[in-house]
Design a protein around this motif. Structure first.
Motif, PDB file in Angstrom:
ATOM      1  N   MET A 137     -10.276   1.112   5.512  1.00  0.00           N
ATOM      2  CA  MET A 137      -9.085   1.859   5.102  1.00  0.00           C
ATOM      3  C   MET A 137      -9.257   3.346   5.387  1.00  0.00           C
ATOM      4  SD  MET A 137      -8.209   0.134   1.403  1.00  0.00           S
ATOM      5  CE  MET A 137      -6.737   1.161   1.238  1.00  0.00           C
ATOM      6  N   GLU A 138      -8.209   3.950   5.874  1.00  0.00           N
ATOM      7  CA  GLU A 138      -8.190   5.397   6.062  1.00  0.00           C
ATOM      8  C   GLU A 138      -7.863   6.073   4.729  1.00  0.00           C
ATOM      9  OE1 GLU A 138      -5.399   6.300   9.069  1.00  0.00           O
ATOM     10  OE2 GLU A 138      -6.513   5.290  10.680  1.00  0.00           O
ATOM     11  N   GLY A 139      -8.208   7.341   4.623  1.00  0.00           N
ATOM     12  CA  GLY A 139      -7.889   8.078   3.405  1.00  0.00           C
ATOM     13  C   GLY A 139      -6.384   8.311   3.270  1.00  0.00           C
ATOM     14  N   GLY A 140      -5.913   8.301   2.033  1.00  0.00           N
ATOM     15  CA  GLY A 140      -4.499   8.509   1.780  1.00  0.00           C
ATOM     16  C   GLY A 140      -3.658   7.278   2.041  1.00  0.00           C
ATOM     17  N   THR A 141      -4.262   6.060   1.961  1.00  0.00           N
ATOM     18  CA  THR A 141      -3.540   4.811   2.174  1.00  0.00           C
ATOM     19  C   THR A 141      -3.800   3.865   1.019  1.00  0.00           C
ATOM     20  OG1 THR A 141      -5.350   3.810   3.427  1.00  0.00           O
ATOM     21  CG2 THR A 141      -3.688   5.039   4.687  1.00  0.00           C
ATOM     22  N   VAL A 201       6.128   7.837   0.690  1.00  0.00           N
ATOM     23  CA  VAL A 201       5.136   6.976   1.359  1.00  0.00           C
ATOM     24  C   VAL A 201       5.875   6.044   2.307  1.00  0.00           C
ATOM     25  CG1 VAL A 201       3.525   7.103  -0.561  1.00  0.00           C
ATOM     26  CG2 VAL A 201       5.198   5.250  -0.476  1.00  0.00           C
ATOM     27  N   GLU A 202       5.145   5.563   3.306  1.00  0.00           N
ATOM     28  CA  GLU A 202       5.735   4.667   4.309  1.00  0.00           C
ATOM     29  C   GLU A 202       5.045   3.304   4.228  1.00  0.00           C
ATOM     30  OE1 GLU A 202       6.442   4.379   9.161  1.00  0.00           O
ATOM     31  OE2 GLU A 202       5.561   6.179   8.259  1.00  0.00           O
ATOM     32  N   ALA A 203       5.832   2.241   4.255  1.00  0.00           N
ATOM     33  CA  ALA A 203       5.300   0.870   4.214  1.00  0.00           C
ATOM     34  C   ALA A 203       5.187   0.328   5.636  1.00  0.00           C
ATOM     35  CB  ALA A 203       6.200  -0.022   3.375  1.00  0.00           C
ATOM     36  N   PRO A 233       1.879 -11.946   5.303  1.00  0.00           N
ATOM     37  CA  PRO A 233       3.252 -12.118   4.822  1.00  0.00           C
ATOM     38  C   PRO A 233       3.521 -11.417   3.495  1.00  0.00           C
ATOM     39  CG  PRO A 233       2.004 -14.107   4.437  1.00  0.00           C
ATOM     40  CD  PRO A 233       1.100 -13.196   5.205  1.00  0.00           C
ATOM     41  N   ARG A 234       2.478 -11.147   2.669  1.00  0.00           N
ATOM     42  CA  ARG A 234       2.712 -10.586   1.341  1.00  0.00           C
ATOM     43  C   ARG A 234       2.018  -9.249   1.126  1.00  0.00           C
ATOM     44  NH1 ARG A 234       0.629 -12.969  -2.712  1.00  0.00           N
ATOM     45  NH2 ARG A 234      -1.067 -13.984  -1.597  1.00  0.00           N
ATOM     46  N   THR A 235       1.202  -8.807   2.090  1.00  0.00           N
ATOM     47  CA  THR A 235       0.445  -7.569   1.938  1.00  0.00           C
ATOM     48  C   THR A 235       0.997  -6.493   2.878  1.00  0.00           C
ATOM     49  OG1 THR A 235      -1.540  -8.785   1.310  1.00  0.00           O
ATOM     50  CG2 THR A 235      -1.843  -6.521   2.030  1.00  0.00           C
ATOM     51  N   LEU A 236       1.179  -5.278   2.357  1.00  0.00           N
ATOM     52  CA  LEU A 236       1.682  -4.141   3.126  1.00  0.00           C
ATOM     53  C   LEU A 236       0.704  -2.975   3.005  1.00  0.00           C
ATOM     54  CD1 LEU A 236       5.453  -4.178   2.073  1.00  0.00           C
ATOM     55  CD2 LEU A 236       4.416  -5.258   4.076  1.00  0.00           C
ATOM     56  N   LEU A 237       0.783  -2.066   3.985  1.00  0.00           N
ATOM     57  CA  LEU A 237      -0.030  -0.855   3.984  1.00  0.00           C
ATOM     58  C   LEU A 237       0.874   0.337   3.674  1.00  0.00           C
ATOM     59  CD1 LEU A 237      -2.739   0.597   4.569  1.00  0.00           C
ATOM     60  CD2 LEU A 237      -1.986   0.784   6.957  1.00  0.00           C
ATOM     61  N   LEU A 238       0.532   1.100   2.620  1.00  0.00           N
ATOM     62  CA  LEU A 238       1.269   2.310   2.249  1.00  0.00           C
ATOM     63  C   LEU A 238       0.499   3.513   2.773  1.00  0.00           C
ATOM     64  CD1 LEU A 238       2.144   1.401  -1.468  1.00  0.00           C
ATOM     65  CD2 LEU A 238       3.500   0.985   0.602  1.00  0.00           C
ATOM     66  N   THR A 239       1.156   4.357   3.565  1.00  0.00           N
ATOM     67  CA  THR A 239       0.496   5.523   4.154  1.00  0.00           C
ATOM     68  C   THR A 239       1.182   6.810   3.677  1.00  0.00           C
ATOM     69  OG1 THR A 239       1.932   5.467   6.105  1.00  0.00           O
ATOM     70  CG2 THR A 239      -0.102   4.186   6.210  1.00  0.00           C
ATOM     71  N   GLY A 240       0.479   7.942   3.930  1.00  0.00           N
ATOM     72  CA  GLY A 240       1.045   9.258   3.572  1.00  0.00           C
ATOM     73  C   GLY A 240       0.928   9.580   2.104  1.00  0.00           C
ATOM     74  N   ILE A 241      -0.094   9.086   1.431  1.00  0.00           N
ATOM     75  CA  ILE A 241      -0.263   9.325  -0.003  1.00  0.00           C
ATOM     76  C   ILE A 241      -1.143  10.564  -0.188  1.00  0.00           C
ATOM     77  CG2 ILE A 241      -1.045   8.364  -2.196  1.00  0.00           C
ATOM     78  CD1 ILE A 241      -0.727   5.569  -0.938  1.00  0.00           C
ATOM     79  N   PRO A 242      -0.596  11.652  -0.738  1.00  0.00           N
ATOM     80  CA  PRO A 242      -1.408  12.859  -0.946  1.00  0.00           C
ATOM     81  C   PRO A 242      -2.251  12.745  -2.211  1.00  0.00           C
ATOM     82  CG  PRO A 242       0.829  13.260  -1.684  1.00  0.00           C
ATOM     83  CD  PRO A 242       0.811  11.867  -1.135  1.00  0.00           C
ATOM     84  N   ALA A 280       0.537  -8.612  -6.993  1.00  0.00           N
ATOM     85  CA  ALA A 280      -0.658  -9.447  -7.192  1.00  0.00           C
ATOM     86  C   ALA A 280      -1.939  -8.636  -7.075  1.00  0.00           C
ATOM     87  CB  ALA A 280      -0.680 -10.590  -6.185  1.00  0.00           C
ATOM     88  N   ALA A 281      -1.975  -7.634  -6.193  1.00  0.00           N
ATOM     89  CA  ALA A 281      -3.182  -6.807  -6.009  1.00  0.00           C
ATOM     90  C   ALA A 281      -2.774  -5.464  -5.450  1.00  0.00           C
ATOM     91  CB  ALA A 281      -4.177  -7.506  -5.075  1.00  0.00           C
ATOM     92  N   PHE A 282      -3.568  -4.421  -5.829  1.00  0.00           N
ATOM     93  CA  PHE A 282      -3.283  -3.068  -5.345  1.00  0.00           C
ATOM     94  C   PHE A 282      -4.613  -2.349  -5.166  1.00  0.00           C
ATOM     95  CE2 PHE A 282      -1.922   1.273  -5.219  1.00  0.00           C
ATOM     96  CZ  PHE A 282      -0.631   1.250  -4.715  1.00  0.00           C
ATOM     97  N   LEU A 283      -4.785  -1.718  -4.002  1.00  0.00           N
ATOM     98  CA  LEU A 283      -6.022  -0.996  -3.706  1.00  0.00           C
ATOM     99  C   LEU A 283      -5.653   0.329  -3.044  1.00  0.00           C
ATOM    100  CD1 LEU A 283      -9.118  -0.892  -3.634  1.00  0.00           C
ATOM    101  CD2 LEU A 283      -9.016  -1.992  -1.381  1.00  0.00           C
ATOM    102  N   TYR A 284      -6.114   1.434  -3.658  1.00  0.00           N
ATOM    103  CA  TYR A 284      -5.784   2.785  -3.167  1.00  0.00           C
ATOM    104  C   TYR A 284      -7.060   3.493  -2.753  1.00  0.00           C
ATOM    105  CZ  TYR A 284      -4.792   7.797  -3.578  1.00  0.00           C
ATOM    106  OH  TYR A 284      -4.716   9.159  -3.351  1.00  0.00           O
ATOM    107  N   ASN A 285      -7.002   4.185  -1.598  1.00  0.00           N
ATOM    108  CA  ASN A 285      -8.136   4.962  -1.097  1.00  0.00           C
ATOM    109  C   ASN A 285      -7.679   6.410  -0.921  1.00  0.00           C
ATOM    110  OD1 ASN A 285     -10.686   5.568  -0.025  1.00  0.00           O
ATOM    111  ND2 ASN A 285      -9.915   5.321   2.066  1.00  0.00           N
ATOM    112  N   PRO A 286      -8.177   7.337  -1.743  1.00  0.00           N
ATOM    113  CA  PRO A 286      -7.740   8.738  -1.642  1.00  0.00           C
ATOM    114  C   PRO A 286      -8.198   9.388  -0.342  1.00  0.00           C
ATOM    115  CG  PRO A 286      -8.795   8.280  -3.761  1.00  0.00           C
ATOM    116  CD  PRO A 286      -9.080   7.110  -2.862  1.00  0.00           C
ATOM    117  N   LEU A 287      -7.584  10.522  -0.031  1.00  0.00           N
ATOM    118  CA  LEU A 287      -7.963  11.294   1.157  1.00  0.00           C
ATOM    119  C   LEU A 287      -9.418  11.734   1.062  1.00  0.00           C
ATOM    120  CD1 LEU A 287      -4.784  13.528   1.633  1.00  0.00           C
ATOM    121  CD2 LEU A 287      -5.584  11.741   3.188  1.00  0.00           C
TER     122      LEU A 287
END
Length: 394
Positions: free
Chosen positions: A177-181, A213-215, A331-340, A367-374
């Motif tokens: 995962m990249e930072g901010g996603t 944020v962008e999905a 089908p059920r998992t998305l990537l959220l980008t642009g999170i400061p 069902a699940a959420f995983l965040y990686n800061p910048l």
């Protein structure tokens, strides 16, 4: 003056007659004819007849000679013609012989080439035969391995009639995962599809603070076809039919037993428990130990203060020979980008998860959420879907 003598010859008798000429001093001369031998007319006729006969004989001899000469010439001509024909025949035979020699040389060369080709084919066939023998030996060995697998009760729930054996594989994909996603997994595919169509989302975090944020879809590279070539290990054995007991004492007992030469063993490099099948994989330092133990198969080992009979079977090493992959969208998992990074990680993650749970924002149950800061590095692990479902898990 002495008179001079002259000799004259007359025909047909060619007899010599002597004529004496007497000359005087005044050049007068007289002819003196000496008396001749008496010759009668009969004798002359006989002589003539004799010469005629000789002449006729000569004529006849001449004719015979001419005839003989003609015969000789004709024979010479015949011999000459025969000689010409023989020379032509010899030349033709020589030419035919040379052609035959060339043909024979070509046949010999062709035969040598065919022989060389046959030798190459024989070598290829022998190589193929050796490969087939090795393959048969390998298959026989594999058959012996599969017939000597650890005994375990199984229940068949699959389908029959397939040409090849298929196995279920549990995926375990590590996704950096990249930072901010952030990865977000919904309970329902339709919710993920709705969030993806909206693409950009304005999320309220804290008091009077909003972020956009962008999905994006998540694509994973999954194996579609995996072919594995298995080989019998010469250093490993698989021990089954083990009693239920603590793992560490069990491993110690097995290592001690199979390290002794009186039990057919040798120095042990590693002893490892395979908990899913309750079998132990034993690794020896030498390559010539495992075969003897496998041939014996059943061994009596002192476990739990009594003798317990365990079973030793071959250990298979697998090598991937063919791998075909495919890109699949989750089908059920998305990537959220642009999170400061505007607040601590836990609080921001909670705010994002609450936002996408609300139906008014197009969301649903998460069902699940995983965040990686910048500025940080982390990885998401995608596991296989639960049985009888199509859902992926992290």
């Amino acid at each position: 003056m002495k008179p001079k003598q002259y000799y004259f010859f007359t025909k047909p008798q060619h007899r010599r007659q002597q004529i004496t000429i007497a000359m005087s001093s005044d050049e007068d001369f007289s002819l003196v004819i000496p008396p001749t031998t008496e010759e009668t007319l009969e004798s002359i006729k006989a002589l003539i007849n004799n010469y005629k006969k000789k002449y006729e004989q000569l004529i006849q001899d001449q004719e015979e000679l001419v005839t003989c000469r003609n015969d000789q010439q004709e024979m010479a001509e015949q011999f000459r013609q025969r000689s010409v024909k023989l020379n032509q025949k010899i030349k033709e035979d020589q030419r035919s012989y040379e052609e035959q020699m060339e043909n024979d040389k070509a046949k010999i060369k062709l035969g040598q080439q065919e022989e060389s080709d046959l030798m190459e084919q024989i070598l290829r066939v022998e190589e193929a035969l050796e490969e087939e023998k090795a393959r048969n030996h390998h298959l026989k060995q594999q058959n012996n391995v599969f017939s000597a697998v650890p005994e375990r009760k199984v229940a068949f729930t699959g389908l029959t009639g397939k040409d090849r054996q298929e196995f279920d594989m549990e995926t375990n994909i590590v996704y950096p995962m990249e930072g901010g996603t952030a990865f977000i997994t919904f309970e329902e595919e339709v919710v993920a599809s709705t969030i993806l169509k909206m693409q950009k989302h304005e999320v309220k975090v804290g008091r009077g603070c909003r972020i956009t944020v962008e999905a994006r879809p998540v694509h994973l590279m999954l194996p579609r076809l995996v072919e594995i070539n298995s080989e019998v290990s010469s250093q490993h054995i698989l021990i089954s039919s083990l009693p239920k007991m603590e793992i560490e004492p069990l491993l110690n007992k097995l290592e001690i037993h199979f390290s002794k030469t009186k039990h057919g063993g040798g120095e042990v490099e590693k002893c490892e428990m395979l908990p899913d099948s309750w079998t132990v994989a034993l690794t020896f330092l030498r390559n010539d130990i495992a075969k003897g133990l496998i041939e014996t198969e059943h061994h009596d080992v002192n476990l739990q203060e009594k003798t317990h009979r365990v079973r030793v079977t071959p250990f298979l090493n697998g090598t991937i020979t063919n791998l075909v992959t495919k890109m699949t969208a989750c089908p059920r998992t998305l990537l959220l980008t642009g999170i400061p990074t505007i607040m601590d990680r836990e609080t921001l993650q909670d705010e994002l998860e609450i936002h996408f749970q609300r139906s008014c924002h197009g969301g649903g149950e998460v069902a699940a959420f995983l965040y990686n800061p910048l500025g940080q590095h982390t990885s998401a692990v995608f596991g296989g879907p639960p049985k009888n479902t199509d859902k992926e898990t992290e």
